[in-house]
Design an enzyme around this catalytic site. Structure first.
Site, PDB file in Angstrom:
ATOM      1  N   VAL A   1       0.835  -1.201   0.000  1.00  0.00           N
ATOM      2  CA  VAL A   1       0.000   0.000   0.000  1.00  0.00           C
ATOM      3  C   VAL A   1       0.869   1.250   0.000  1.00  0.00           C
ATOM      4  CG1 VAL A   1      -1.671   1.360   1.328  1.00  0.00           C
ATOM      5  CG2 VAL A   1      -1.947  -1.120   1.147  1.00  0.00           C
ATOM      6  N   GLY A   2       1.911   1.254   0.828  1.00  0.00           N
ATOM      7  CA  GLY A   2       2.778   2.428   0.894  1.00  0.00           C
ATOM      8  C   GLY A   2       4.040   2.150   1.679  1.00  0.00           C
ATOM      9  N   LEU A   3       5.085   2.910   1.384  1.00  0.00           N
ATOM     10  CA  LEU A   3       6.373   2.771   2.061  1.00  0.00           C
ATOM     11  C   LEU A   3       6.788   4.127   2.593  1.00  0.00           C
ATOM     12  CD1 LEU A   3       8.882   1.007   2.725  1.00  0.00           C
ATOM     13  CD2 LEU A   3       9.802   1.671   0.498  1.00  0.00           C
ATOM     14  N   GLY A   4       7.062   4.195   3.899  1.00  0.00           N
ATOM     15  CA  GLY A   4       7.478   5.450   4.512  1.00  0.00           C
ATOM     16  C   GLY A   4       8.759   5.276   5.288  1.00  0.00           C
ATOM     17  N   ALA A   5       9.170   6.348   5.975  1.00  0.00           N
ATOM     18  CA  ALA A   5      10.427   6.320   6.720  1.00  0.00           C
ATOM     19  C   ALA A   5      10.395   5.314   7.856  1.00  0.00           C
ATOM     20  CB  ALA A   5      10.733   7.718   7.257  1.00  0.00           C
ATOM     21  N   PHE A   6       9.226   5.111   8.441  1.00  0.00           N
ATOM     22  CA  PHE A   6       9.142   4.264   9.626  1.00  0.00           C
ATOM     23  C   PHE A   6       8.458   2.925   9.379  1.00  0.00           C
ATOM     24  CE2 PHE A   6       9.535   8.558  11.366  1.00  0.00           C
ATOM     25  CZ  PHE A   6      10.620   8.366  12.210  1.00  0.00           C
TER      26      PHE A   6
ATOM     27  N   LEU B   1       6.678  -0.149   6.230  1.00  0.00           N
ATOM     28  CA  LEU B   1       6.038  -0.587   4.997  1.00  0.00           C
ATOM     29  C   LEU B   1       4.640  -1.060   5.349  1.00  0.00           C
ATOM     30  CD1 LEU B   1       5.958  -1.567   2.015  1.00  0.00           C
ATOM     31  CD2 LEU B   1       7.057  -3.683   2.804  1.00  0.00           C
ATOM     32  N   VAL B   2       3.641  -0.567   4.628  1.00  0.00           N
ATOM     33  CA  VAL B   2       2.255  -0.937   4.893  1.00  0.00           C
ATOM     34  C   VAL B   2       1.714  -1.750   3.729  1.00  0.00           C
ATOM     35  CG1 VAL B   2      -0.075  -0.100   5.362  1.00  0.00           C
ATOM     36  CG2 VAL B   2       1.895   1.134   6.288  1.00  0.00           C
TER      37      VAL B   2
ATOM     38  N   ASP C   1       0.920  15.317  15.025  1.00  0.00           N
ATOM     39  CA  ASP C   1       1.213  15.172  13.595  1.00  0.00           C
ATOM     40  C   ASP C   1      -0.071  15.042  12.784  1.00  0.00           C
ATOM     41  OD1 ASP C   1       2.924  15.075  11.398  1.00  0.00           O
ATOM     42  OD2 ASP C   1       3.102  12.895  11.465  1.00  0.00           O
TER      43      ASP C   1
END
Length: 370
Positions: A25-30, A32-33, A140
């Site tokens: 679904v998505g990859l971020g700094a903290f 992977l979803v 945030d």
């Protein structure tokens, strides 16, 4: 407990056999979803792999904080924790409800009708009332952290930066567009009111279709704010502790506050009135989440019998602890055990063998520094 390992977006992703049809679904700094199908509950879920959760003491503490918050905070307008497990590679996986989109994507796709902005705002403030009553500041809030499903249900997510109100707090939190001015002015002390400012920025963006304060940098962000609501009052300026920040504020040209209704002249007057009560320099004068639910703009949805508060304050006793990462690691594993113990008693989804596997995994790990 059996695991299936795959490689997704260049990252090893391990899930228990309970979950099928795993898709990125998505990859971020903290983290992977991925989306997946829970074969026990027969529901679609989101699985977040927390990247390198024990890379340092600070990251391990952040991981512990997010796990503990997700476990404790339970509300219809907050993302719910469905499962949590530790993989053979010692990564932490959080399983939550899966919602189809987020507010950021909705705002990019088409203008939002006022009736939807009104409903989303009500749910956001309902969730904030609960969070703040627990003694938690999200820190945030932004459109991408507001998840939405096909029924227009809104849930607040991403508590990685959430904190208790402290005498001194770091300033580099929250995406710049939604950052409260007191964070930029003092970088030290602030409270739940920072979330109210962020929520106001989100409401303005829903009404306008574009961010209200799209600052290019820290100084430009503050300039855009003063251009809209005027210079900060003297009582706010006197709270500035940084000489450099005070110099920048003093050097700004004098700005009279603009009437927000001239900027949102085609929008609901009650929405603008709520905005004016949220976007104030003096945090002590901002409307609270609980008060906002009683505002005429949100009146169509307001139900005082169905806007719950937390049963008790969140336990922040760990927050000042300076522990080695292995200690945080042990504490996280203990939280995982506790979660599964509660789930086994309440739902029956977890078998005795599953619980024994988690317990055995914890027992076999050595928590001495290497």
């Amino acid at each position: 407990m059996d695991f299936i390992r795959s490689e997704i977006l260049g990252t090893k992703f391990e899930t228990t056999i309970r979950y099928a049809n795993v898709r990125p679904v998505g990859l971020g700094a903290f983290g992977l979803v991925c989306s997946a199908y829970d074969q026990i509950t027969q529901q679609s879920v989101a699985i977040k792999k927390m990247m390198s959760p024990f890379a340092s003491s600070a990251i391990a503490k952040r991981t512990y904080r997010e796990v503990k918050l997700l476990k404790k905070l339970r509300h219809e307008n907050l993302i719910g924790l469905c499962d949590i497990f530790i993989s053979p590679l010692e990564d932490i996986y959080l399983v939550t409800e899966l919602l189809g989109t987020d507010l950021s994507r909705l705002l990019r796709s088409k203008p939002l009708e006022n009736k939807f902005a009104q409903f989303f705002m009500y749910q956001l403030m309902r969730g904030l009332k609960y969070i703040h009553s627990a003694g938690v500041i999200h820190r945030d809030l932004k459109p991408s952290n507001l998840l939405i499903n096909e029924n227009c249900d809104l849930k607040i997510c991403d508590f990685g930066l959430a904190r208790v109100q402290e005498p001194r707090m770091t300033g580099y939190v929250s995406t710049r567009y939604y950052r409260a001015p007191e964070i930029m002015l003092t970088w030290q002390r602030y409270g739940v009111e920072v979330d109210i400012w962020s929520a106001g920025c989100i409401l303005a963006e829903m009404l306008r279709g574009v961010p209200l304060f799209p600052g290019k940098d820290h100084i430009n962000q503050f300039y855009l704010i003063t251009d809209m609501i005027g210079n900060p009052p003297l009582e706010v300026i006197e709270k500035i502790t940084s000489k450099n920040t005070r110099h920048i504020v003093d050097s700004l040209p004098h700005k009279e506050p603009r009437q927000l209704k001239t900027i949102f002249n085609e929008e609901d007057a009650e929405a603008v009135d709520l905005l004016e009560k949220m976007l104030l320099f003096d945090q002590s004068k901002r409307i609270s989440a609980a008060e906002s639910l009683e505002h005429p703009y949100l009146a169509p949805y307001h139900d005082p019998t169905d806007e719950p508060v937390a049963e008790e304050k969140f336990d922040w006793s760990f927050n000042d602890a300076d522990l080695p990462k292995e200690s945080w690691k042990y504490m996280i594993y203990s939280e995982v055990l506790d979660f599964h113990s509660m789930e086994a008693h309440s739902s029956g989804y977890m078998t005795q063998d599953d619980f024994a596997s988690v317990l055995e995994f914890v027992d076999q790990n050595q928590f001495a520094e290497t």
